[in-house]
Design a protein around this motif. Structure first.
Motif, PDB file in Angstrom:
ATOM      1  N   PHE A 119      42.969  47.626  39.227  1.00  0.00           N
ATOM      2  CA  PHE A 119      42.271  48.848  38.824  1.00  0.00           C
ATOM      3  C   PHE A 119      41.142  48.431  37.877  1.00  0.00           C
ATOM      4  N   LEU A 120      39.952  48.831  38.232  1.00  0.00           N
ATOM      5  CA  LEU A 120      38.769  48.357  37.522  1.00  0.00           C
ATOM      6  C   LEU A 120      38.264  49.411  36.543  1.00  0.00           C
ATOM      7  N   PRO A 121      37.592  48.954  35.484  1.00  0.00           N
ATOM      8  CA  PRO A 121      37.001  49.934  34.538  1.00  0.00           C
ATOM      9  C   PRO A 121      36.025  50.852  35.255  1.00  0.00           C
ATOM     10  N   LYS A 122      35.966  52.104  34.804  1.00  0.00           N
ATOM     11  CA  LYS A 122      35.099  53.085  35.430  1.00  0.00           C
ATOM     12  C   LYS A 122      33.635  52.773  35.128  1.00  0.00           C
ATOM     13  N   LEU A 123      32.802  53.083  36.127  1.00  0.00           N
ATOM     14  CA  LEU A 123      31.355  52.972  35.926  1.00  0.00           C
ATOM     15  C   LEU A 123      30.814  54.370  35.657  1.00  0.00           C
ATOM     16  N   ASP A 124      29.801  54.762  36.343  1.00  0.00           N
ATOM     17  CA  ASP A 124      29.238  56.093  36.109  1.00  0.00           C
ATOM     18  C   ASP A 124      30.062  57.192  36.763  1.00  0.00           C
ATOM     19  N   GLU A 125      30.718  56.867  37.874  1.00  0.00           N
ATOM     20  CA  GLU A 125      31.466  57.903  38.583  1.00  0.00           C
ATOM     21  C   GLU A 125      32.800  58.150  37.888  1.00  0.00           C
ATOM     22  N   SER A 126      33.376  59.338  38.166  1.00  0.00           N
ATOM     23  CA  SER A 126      34.623  59.729  37.513  1.00  0.00           C
ATOM     24  C   SER A 126      35.846  59.284  38.289  1.00  0.00           C
ATOM     25  N   HIS A 127      35.666  58.727  39.488  1.00  0.00           N
ATOM     26  CA  HIS A 127      36.787  58.349  40.338  1.00  0.00           C
ATOM     27  C   HIS A 127      37.388  57.012  39.878  1.00  0.00           C
ATOM     28  N   ILE A 128      38.684  56.861  40.105  1.00  0.00           N
ATOM     29  CA  ILE A 128      39.357  55.605  39.784  1.00  0.00           C
ATOM     30  C   ILE A 128      38.887  54.525  40.764  1.00  0.00           C
ATOM     31  N   ARG A 129      38.502  53.376  40.209  1.00  0.00           N
ATOM     32  CA  ARG A 129      38.041  52.245  41.042  1.00  0.00           C
ATOM     33  C   ARG A 129      39.186  51.258  41.260  1.00  0.00           C
ATOM     34  N   VAL A 130      39.445  50.935  42.529  1.00  0.00           N
ATOM     35  CA  VAL A 130      40.547  50.048  42.876  1.00  0.00           C
ATOM     36  C   VAL A 130      39.991  48.884  43.709  1.00  0.00           C
ATOM     37  N   ASP A 131      40.345  47.672  43.328  1.00  0.00           N
ATOM     38  CA  ASP A 131      40.013  46.481  44.131  1.00  0.00           C
ATOM     39  C   ASP A 131      41.232  46.150  44.978  1.00  0.00           C
ATOM     40  N   PHE A 132      41.175  46.516  46.250  1.00  0.00           N
ATOM     41  CA  PHE A 132      42.313  46.297  47.142  1.00  0.00           C
ATOM     42  C   PHE A 132      42.395  44.841  47.607  1.00  0.00           C
ATOM     43  N   ASN A 133      41.374  44.040  47.370  1.00  0.00           N
ATOM     44  CA  ASN A 133      41.368  42.637  47.780  1.00  0.00           C
ATOM     45  C   ASN A 133      41.047  41.753  46.571  1.00  0.00           C
ATOM     46  N   CYS A 134      41.792  41.956  45.532  1.00  0.00           N
ATOM     47  CA  CYS A 134      41.504  41.202  44.312  1.00  0.00           C
ATOM     48  C   CYS A 134      41.815  39.725  44.519  1.00  0.00           C
ATOM     49  N   ALA A 135      41.110  38.910  43.783  1.00  0.00           N
ATOM     50  CA  ALA A 135      41.290  37.462  43.899  1.00  0.00           C
ATOM     51  C   ALA A 135      42.714  37.076  43.552  1.00  0.00           C
ATOM     52  N   PRO A 136      43.324  36.142  44.312  1.00  0.00           N
ATOM     53  CA  PRO A 136      44.715  35.753  44.048  1.00  0.00           C
ATOM     54  C   PRO A 136      44.840  35.062  42.695  1.00  0.00           C
ATOM     55  N   ARG A 137      45.909  35.372  41.982  1.00  0.00           N
ATOM     56  CA  ARG A 137      46.162  34.726  40.687  1.00  0.00           C
ATOM     57  C   ARG A 137      47.095  33.526  40.836  1.00  0.00           C
ATOM     58  N   ASN A 138      47.739  33.362  41.988  1.00  0.00           N
ATOM     59  CA  ASN A 138      48.564  32.183  42.217  1.00  0.00           C
ATOM     60  C   ASN A 138      47.647  31.005  42.470  1.00  0.00           C
ATOM     61  N   TYR A 139      47.825  29.924  41.674  1.00  0.00           N
ATOM     62  CA  TYR A 139      46.889  28.805  41.737  1.00  0.00           C
ATOM     63  C   TYR A 139      46.891  28.101  43.092  1.00  0.00           C
ATOM     64  N   ILE A 140      48.060  27.958  43.723  1.00  0.00           N
ATOM     65  CA  ILE A 140      48.137  27.257  45.002  1.00  0.00           C
ATOM     66  C   ILE A 140      47.447  28.059  46.097  1.00  0.00           C
ATOM     67  N   ILE A 141      47.699  29.388  46.079  1.00  0.00           N
ATOM     68  CA  ILE A 141      47.024  30.233  47.074  1.00  0.00           C
ATOM     69  C   ILE A 141      45.520  30.207  46.844  1.00  0.00           C
ATOM     70  N   ALA A 142      45.119  30.281  45.557  1.00  0.00           N
ATOM     71  CA  ALA A 142      43.687  30.250  45.248  1.00  0.00           C
ATOM     72  C   ALA A 142      43.066  28.926  45.682  1.00  0.00           C
ATOM     73  N   ALA A 143      43.797  27.818  45.461  1.00  0.00           N
ATOM     74  CA  ALA A 143      43.264  26.509  45.870  1.00  0.00           C
ATOM     75  C   ALA A 143      43.072  26.461  47.375  1.00  0.00           C
ATOM     76  N   ARG A 144      44.069  26.963  48.129  1.00  0.00           N
ATOM     77  CA  ARG A 144      43.947  26.960  49.579  1.00  0.00           C
ATOM     78  C   ARG A 144      42.774  27.816  50.030  1.00  0.00           C
ATOM     79  N   GLU A 145      42.587  29.007  49.433  1.00  0.00           N
ATOM     80  CA  GLU A 145      41.471  29.869  49.837  1.00  0.00           C
ATOM     81  C   GLU A 145      40.127  29.214  49.518  1.00  0.00           C
ATOM     82  N   HIS A 146      40.016  28.579  48.352  1.00  0.00           N
ATOM     83  CA  HIS A 146      38.778  27.893  48.020  1.00  0.00           C
ATOM     84  C   HIS A 146      38.519  26.740  49.003  1.00  0.00           C
ATOM     85  N   PHE A 147      39.568  26.022  49.344  1.00  0.00           N
ATOM     86  CA  PHE A 147      39.408  24.913  50.273  1.00  0.00           C
ATOM     87  C   PHE A 147      38.963  25.416  51.640  1.00  0.00           C
ATOM     88  N   ASP A 148      39.587  26.536  52.100  1.00  0.00           N
ATOM     89  CA  ASP A 148      39.217  27.081  53.401  1.00  0.00           C
ATOM     90  C   ASP A 148      37.765  27.546  53.398  1.00  0.00           C
TER      91      ASP A 148
END
Length: 871
Positions: free
Chosen positions: A718-747
């Protein structure tokens, strides 16, 4: 929560001891629950509303208690997992958003104010049918609380789940099934203060821990019984008639009392008559003393006699008159004798007067002769001395003159008294011969007047004789007046006695009259009561049905409120019953790094009023303590969280929903709580939805999980609001697991970033999982060198020592090669290995370095994946 808990209370009213009237009133309350919830005890707001509703609807109320809605059809069976949520407009969502919840683990990160609570309230509304926060903020219309303020609109969230057969079905809200799915931060905060409260308050905070505080407050606002000010239990007409009947009873009592009073009065009347004169009758005494129409009473007669004036006494006495006459005669004779003597000595008197004159002028001319003015030293005889000597010789003449003056004065006074006697006689007797001898006030009596009294009048008697006769008569009259005065005093005494009888007669007559009038009034009241109150009697009969209904309502209300309070007081015991063992297990899991003396052996939860929360430790399980005295606030919070999680496990809830609760726990317990949730087997078969506002906590959860599990979890930001009043959601947020993140960066051919994440993954695996693995199967005691007192553990040193421990022959894990081989591949034989240099270089900035070899990087990532999977 209030609605759901009250509906559960209704199910307890189907037992045989509950009357139909109680059930009717219970149904009335549930039908008007939304209107009654905000009403309190101030000025009887709630009880007035209950009374009015009951009176208006009593005959139409049902005594049948409807079953709970859990008797659902087969296709609406409870879910095993949540599948998706569509929400908006709702609270912070101004438009619809769709959330995929198909993973067993849904992790949501967002700073405060980004909308996480709105997401959790959507789940709460969908699962429970209400939002507890709306009740706590006294919103009678929950939709007003849940509507989005910016678009002023509300749409019920749509929640889908999977049933036991794996079918996707809509989730139907059911508070009984899903209320223990939620764990909230505020409830744990409140629970942390449980030990600081009085014992009676502790069971209430157990209710607060489970979100029942609003229901507890709702029950408290029911008074124990209906005050007669708010409901008529006797009847206004009946009360008025009762008051009149009291007056009627009073009239009957007056009749009885005054009849007895008349008997007493008759007795007193006869006693009074006998006291007046033995054998007399009271009426005869009244007639005799007070008189009648034709006779005058004795009292009036005596009063009339006493009012007649008595003659005035003359106070004259014949003896006094004769004595006075004798004195006057004697004194007159003495005066005549002295005058004659002085006349014979007239020459001597002349000289005496001369000598007196000379003596008197001595002071004015002491040195000269008063006659010739010759100086005294030339005269042959001093006139002053000579006069003094001669006056001494003539002293007896002066004495005779003084006596003459005194006799004349005395005689005059006596003659004056005599004239007064004459005047008195003249005033008492008319045509009195003495009238001619009266002396006027301006005339002075004299000897001639006295002599005239001695001369005979025409009848041959002297005036003095007439005077003596009249004085003698007046003296006799005075005696008669004295006798009359004495008789008058006797009559006055008798009159006073008779007046006392008269007063007593008046008292008795007044008492008889008062009693007779009271008897007549009482007889009239008794005789006219039914006629005068005919309409009132009819009105009383007409209101009997209404009063009986009110009495029924009052009795039912008193019993129902007592049952409701009993149910409320028993709730804490029901909620935590049989949870003690599981609470101990979870608490110890949260504190797994503590000493045995700090781990719990038993916990005694407050199950009844005036009980306290008590704990014992493993080193002395039979000694119980008050947590306030022995535990920190963080440890008490762990007990609260353990209770909530134990209840979730006991009720076999399909999902565990955290609304940022772990942040209510201190830093020392967070890792152990994460491991309890995601490593231990307590919740391995349960879907977990967790929100948090701490990015580090969010990252730590991802890296605590195996990479494969982390990849399968659903992560949202859930991201901080900008100008709009609607709740902002990042449904594809960057992975916080280091191994998964390493694999995605490598790919994506981001080799340097892949190496940076690999280095962090290596740190996370060795410091956390590998070290615990070594401690489990071998010797976990390491000798580490630090560059300074506050320097972190060097990864190379740690990794080599862990590899060495695993490589020992006495290491007990037969499958240690699954850990040793990838670790050895990463560490190599020395610090100059290509793999290790690549891990280090990936974390440092260098200019003009050679490109990283993809195959080497791939080998590193594969080794980390193998190590993670093996652990």
């Amino acid at each position: 929560m209030i609605h759901a808990e009250y509906l559960r209370f209704l199910q307890t009213l189907n037992e045989g001891t509950v009357t139909d009237d109680e059930r009717k009133l219970a149904n009335l309350i549930v039908q008007n629950l939304d209107d009654l919830i905000p009403l309190g005890t101030h000025q009887g707001q709630r009880i007035r509303a209950v009374v009015q509703l009951a009176q208006n609807n009593w005959n139409n109320l049902s005594a049948e208690i409807q079953p709970l809605s859990e008797d659902l059809a087969v296709d609406n069976s409870p879910i095993t997992q949540l599948k998706s949520l569509s929400v908006g407009p709702f609270r912070g969502f101004s438009r619809e958003e769709h959330f995929d919840l198909s993973s067993n683990l849904v992790l949501i990160y967002g700073p405060n104010g980004t909308g996480k609570s709105s997401f959790c309230e959507a789940l709460e509304y969908s699962l429970l049918g209400n939002v507890a926060e709306a009740e706590s903020k006294r919103f009678r219309d929950q939709q007003r609380y849940l509507r989005n303020a910016y678009v002023d609109s509300f749409s019920a969230p749509k929640l889908l789940g999977l049933n036991a057969e794996g079918q996707e079905i809509p989730v139907i809200s059911d508070d009984a099934l899903y209320r223990f799915c939620f764990v909230e931060k505020n409830r744990i905060d409140n629970f942390s203060r449980i030990a600081a409260q009085v014992p009676a308050k502790q069971t209430e905070l157990i209710s607060t821990l489970f979100g029942l505080d609003s229901f507890t407050e709702f029950v408290r606002k029911f008074t124990a019984e209906i005050d007669p000010r708010y409901i008529d239990l006797v009847g206004q007409k009946a009360t008025l008639l009762a008051q009149k009947r009291q007056a009627l009873d009073g009239a009957k009592q007056q009749l009885k009392t005054n009849n007895a009073e008349l008997v007493r009065i008759s007795t007193d009347e006869q006693a009074l008559a006998s006291n007046y004169r033995e054998g007399s009758d009271f009426n005869q005494v009244v007639l005799e003393l007070l008189g009648g129409d034709e006779s005058v009473g004795l009292i009036s007669q005596i009063e009339s006699e006493l009012q007649q004036p008595l003659p005035i006494k003359s106070s004259l006495s014949l003896a006094k008159l004769d004595d006075l006459g004798g004195k006057v005669a004697n004194h007159l004779n003495e005066v005549a004798s002295i005058r004659q003597e002085l006349a014979s000595a007239s020459q001597q008197l002349s000289y005496k007067n001369l000598y007196d004159a000379v003596t008197q002028v001595q002071q004015s001319s002491p040195n000269n002769c008063p006659a010739c003015k010759t100086p005294l030293n030339r005269v042959a005889v001093n006139p002053f001395i000579h006069s003094s000597e001669e006056l001494k010789k003539l002293q007896h003449l002066a004495e005779r003159q003084q006596l003459l003056q005194q006799l004349e004065q005395t005689t005059n006074q006596e003659l004056l008294l005599l004239t007064q006697i004459v005047n008195t006689c003249c005033s008492r007797f008319y045509k009195n011969v003495l009238t001619y001898y009266q002396v006027s006030p301006n005339l002075q009596e004299n000897i001639e007047w006295w002599n005239r009294l001695q001369q005979p009048s025409q009848d041959g008697y002297t005036v003095w004789q007439h005077l003596r006769s009249q004085v003698q008569q007046l003296e006799g009259a005075d005696k008669e007046v004295a006798q009359a005065t004495q008789l008058r005093a006797t009559k006055q005494t008798e009159l006073n006695r008779l007046r006392e009888f008269s007063r007593n007669i008046t008292v008795l007559q007044t008492q008889r009259q008062t009693a007779s009038q009271a008897i007549q009034a009482a007889q009239r009241t008794i005789a006219n009561f039914d006629v005068e109150n005919a309409q009132l009697i009819a009105d009383v009969q007409a209101e009997i049905a209404s009063i009986q209904r009110n009495q029924t309502i009052s009795r039912a209300y008193t019993k129902l409120v007592a049952r409701l309070n009993f149910y409320k007081d028993a709730l804490p015991a029901q909620l935590v019953a049989d949870l003690g063992e599981k609470v101990v297990q979870l608490y110890n899991s949260f504190n797994r790094n503590d000493l045995p003396s700090e781990l719990l052996a038993k916990v005694q939860l407050p199950l009844a009023q005036n009980q306290r929360l008590e704990i014992s430790f493993q080193n002395n399980p039979d000694q119980f303590y008050d947590p306030l005295h022995v535990l920190s606030e963080g440890h008490i919070r762990c007990i609260g969280l353990a209770i909530l999680l134990s209840k979730n496990l006991k009720e076999n809830c399909p999902v565990l929903i955290f609304d940022d609760p772990v942040n209510a726990i201190d830093d020392d317990h967070r890792e152990s709580i994460r491991r309890t949730l995601f490593e231990d087997q307590y919740f391995s078969e349960k879907q977990i939805i967790l929100t948090c506002h701490g990015e580090e906590f969010f990252k730590d959860i991802h890296n605590l999980l195996p990479a494969q599990s982390a990849a399968q979890s659903q992560s949202l930001a859930f991201l901080p609001k900008l100008d709009e009043s609607h709740i902002r959601v990042d449904f594809n947020c960057a992975p916080r697991n280091y191994i998964i993140a390493a694999r995605e960066h490598f790919d994506r051919n981001e080799v340097r970033e892949a190496l940076s994440k690999s280095r962090k993954a290596m740190e996370s695996l060795t410091k956390g999982k590998v070290w615990r693995y070594v401690s489990k199967f071998g010797d976990g005691n390491l000798s580490l060198k630090l560059r300074s007192h506050n320097a972190p553990i060097e990864l190379r040193n740690l990794s080599e020592q862990l590899k060495a421990k695993i490589g020992k022959a006495n290491f007990s894990d037969p499958d240690k090669s699954k850990i040793f081989d990838p670790l050895n591949s990463l560490v190599g034989m020395s610090g100059d290995s290509r793999e290790w240099r690549y891990l280090n270089k990936g974390t440092h900035e260098e200019n003009d370095r050679a490109e990283f070899d993809r195959n080497t990087v791939s080998t590193i990532i594969l080794a980390l994946e193998s190590l993670d999977q093996a652990l």
